[in-house]
Design a protein around this motif. Sequence first.
Motif, short mmCIF file in Angstrom:
data_model
loop_
_atom_site.label_atom_id
_atom_site.label_comp_id
_atom_site.label_asym_id
_atom_site.label_seq_id
_atom_site.Cartn_x
_atom_site.Cartn_y
_atom_site.Cartn_z
N LEU A 100 0.83 -1.20 0.00
CA LEU A 100 0.00 0.00 0.00
C LEU A 100 0.87 1.26 0.00
CD1 LEU A 100 -2.89 1.06 0.09
CD2 LEU A 100 -2.77 0.98 2.57
N SER A 101 1.93 1.23 0.76
CA SER A 101 2.83 2.38 0.81
C SER A 101 3.49 2.62 -0.54
CB SER A 101 3.89 2.14 1.89
OG SER A 101 4.80 3.21 1.93
N LYS A 102 3.95 1.56 -1.18
CA LYS A 102 4.58 1.68 -2.50
C LYS A 102 3.57 2.20 -3.53
CE LYS A 102 8.11 -1.87 -1.89
NZ LYS A 102 8.59 -3.18 -2.33
N THR A 103 2.36 1.68 -3.47
CA THR A 103 1.32 2.10 -4.41
C THR A 103 0.99 3.57 -4.20
OG1 THR A 103 0.40 -0.13 -4.44
CG2 THR A 103 -1.02 1.64 -5.23
N GLY B 246 -5.40 13.49 -7.39
CA GLY B 246 -4.25 12.81 -6.80
C GLY B 246 -4.22 12.96 -5.29
N LYS B 247 -4.58 14.16 -4.83
CA LYS B 247 -4.62 14.42 -3.39
C LYS B 247 -5.70 13.55 -2.73
CE LYS B 247 -5.00 18.21 -0.10
NZ LYS B 247 -5.22 19.65 0.08
N SER B 248 -6.86 13.45 -3.37
CA SER B 248 -7.96 12.63 -2.84
C SER B 248 -7.57 11.16 -2.77
CB SER B 248 -9.21 12.78 -3.69
OG SER B 248 -9.66 14.10 -3.68
N VAL B 249 -6.91 10.69 -3.82
CA VAL B 249 -6.48 9.28 -3.85
C VAL B 249 -5.49 9.02 -2.73
CG1 VAL B 249 -5.21 7.57 -5.20
CG2 VAL B 249 -6.95 8.97 -6.30
N LYS B 250 -4.53 9.95 -2.56
CA LYS B 250 -3.53 9.79 -1.50
C LYS B 250 -4.19 9.76 -0.13
CE LYS B 250 0.71 11.73 0.44
NZ LYS B 250 0.40 11.23 1.73
N GLU B 251 -5.17 10.63 0.09
CA GLU B 251 -5.87 10.65 1.37
C GLU B 251 -6.60 9.33 1.63
OE1 GLU B 251 -8.38 14.11 1.28
OE2 GLU B 251 -6.69 15.49 1.52
N ALA B 252 -7.20 8.79 0.58
CA ALA B 252 -7.91 7.52 0.72
C ALA B 252 -6.94 6.40 1.10
CB ALA B 252 -8.64 7.17 -0.57
N PHE B 253 -5.79 6.38 0.45
CA PHE B 253 -4.78 5.37 0.77
C PHE B 253 -4.22 5.57 2.17
CE2 PHE B 253 -4.97 4.33 -3.66
CZ PHE B 253 -4.51 3.04 -3.76
N GLU C 20 -4.17 2.91 5.25
CA GLU C 20 -2.94 2.56 5.96
C GLU C 20 -3.15 2.72 7.47
OE1 GLU C 20 1.83 3.39 5.41
OE2 GLU C 20 0.40 4.35 4.07
N LYS C 21 -3.87 3.75 7.88
CA LYS C 21 -4.15 3.93 9.31
C LYS C 21 -5.03 2.80 9.84
CE LYS C 21 -3.56 8.91 9.42
NZ LYS C 21 -4.20 10.22 9.56
N LYS C 22 -5.98 2.33 9.04
CA LYS C 22 -6.81 1.20 9.45
C LYS C 22 -5.96 -0.04 9.64
CE LYS C 22 -11.24 2.61 7.46
NZ LYS C 22 -12.28 2.29 6.49
N LEU C 23 -5.01 -0.25 8.73
CA LEU C 23 -4.13 -1.40 8.87
C LEU C 23 -3.26 -1.29 10.12
CD1 LEU C 23 -2.97 -1.93 5.17
CD2 LEU C 23 -4.54 -3.34 6.47
N ASP C 24 -2.83 -0.08 10.44
CA ASP C 24 -2.05 0.11 11.65
C ASP C 24 -2.86 -0.25 12.90
OD1 ASP C 24 0.28 0.92 10.38
OD2 ASP C 24 -0.23 3.05 10.47
N SER C 25 -4.16 0.02 12.87
CA SER C 25 -4.99 -0.31 14.01
C SER C 25 -5.12 -1.82 14.21
CB SER C 25 -6.38 0.33 13.89
OG SER C 25 -7.12 -0.29 12.88
N PHE C 26 -5.01 -2.59 13.15
CA PHE C 26 -5.05 -4.05 13.26
C PHE C 26 -3.78 -4.58 13.93
CE2 PHE C 26 -7.98 -3.96 9.50
CZ PHE C 26 -9.07 -4.47 10.18
N ASP C 27 -2.70 -3.87 13.74
CA ASP C 27 -1.41 -4.30 14.25
C ASP C 27 -1.35 -4.21 15.77
OD1 ASP C 27 1.09 -5.37 13.94
OD2 ASP C 27 2.06 -3.52 13.37
N ASN C 28 -2.16 -3.37 16.36
CA ASN C 28 -2.11 -3.17 17.82
C ASN C 28 -2.97 -4.13 18.52
OD1 ASN C 28 -0.43 -1.00 17.48
ND2 ASN C 28 -2.10 0.44 17.32
#
Length: 89
Positions: A54-57, A70-77, A81-89
């Motif tokens: 996801l980070s590379k994309t 582009g800004k909207s797409v980046k914000e969505a990604f 990424e923040k949701k994935l970080d919440s799974f890690d905890n």
Amino acid sequence: MNELLDELLKKMRKRYQEAAVRAIGMAGVQNSENNQKNAGKKGKVILEEVKTSLSKTTKSLEESIKGQFGKSVKEAFDKQEKKLDSFDN
């Protein structure tokens, strides 16, 4: 005399069966714990792979797509990424 021997034999069989059931139960618990540990490890590995991808994309899209879209797409990604970080905890 035979009755006494039969009674003793029944008690021995019952104790053997109880011990066998306990052993099977303990093996099942151990197997379950091992499966949980393995699932947790595999989940962490997959989560890290997804985050890296996801980070590379995100970086690639950020370079390719300019402007408000582009800004909207980046914000969505970034939200993903923040949701994935919440799974890690």
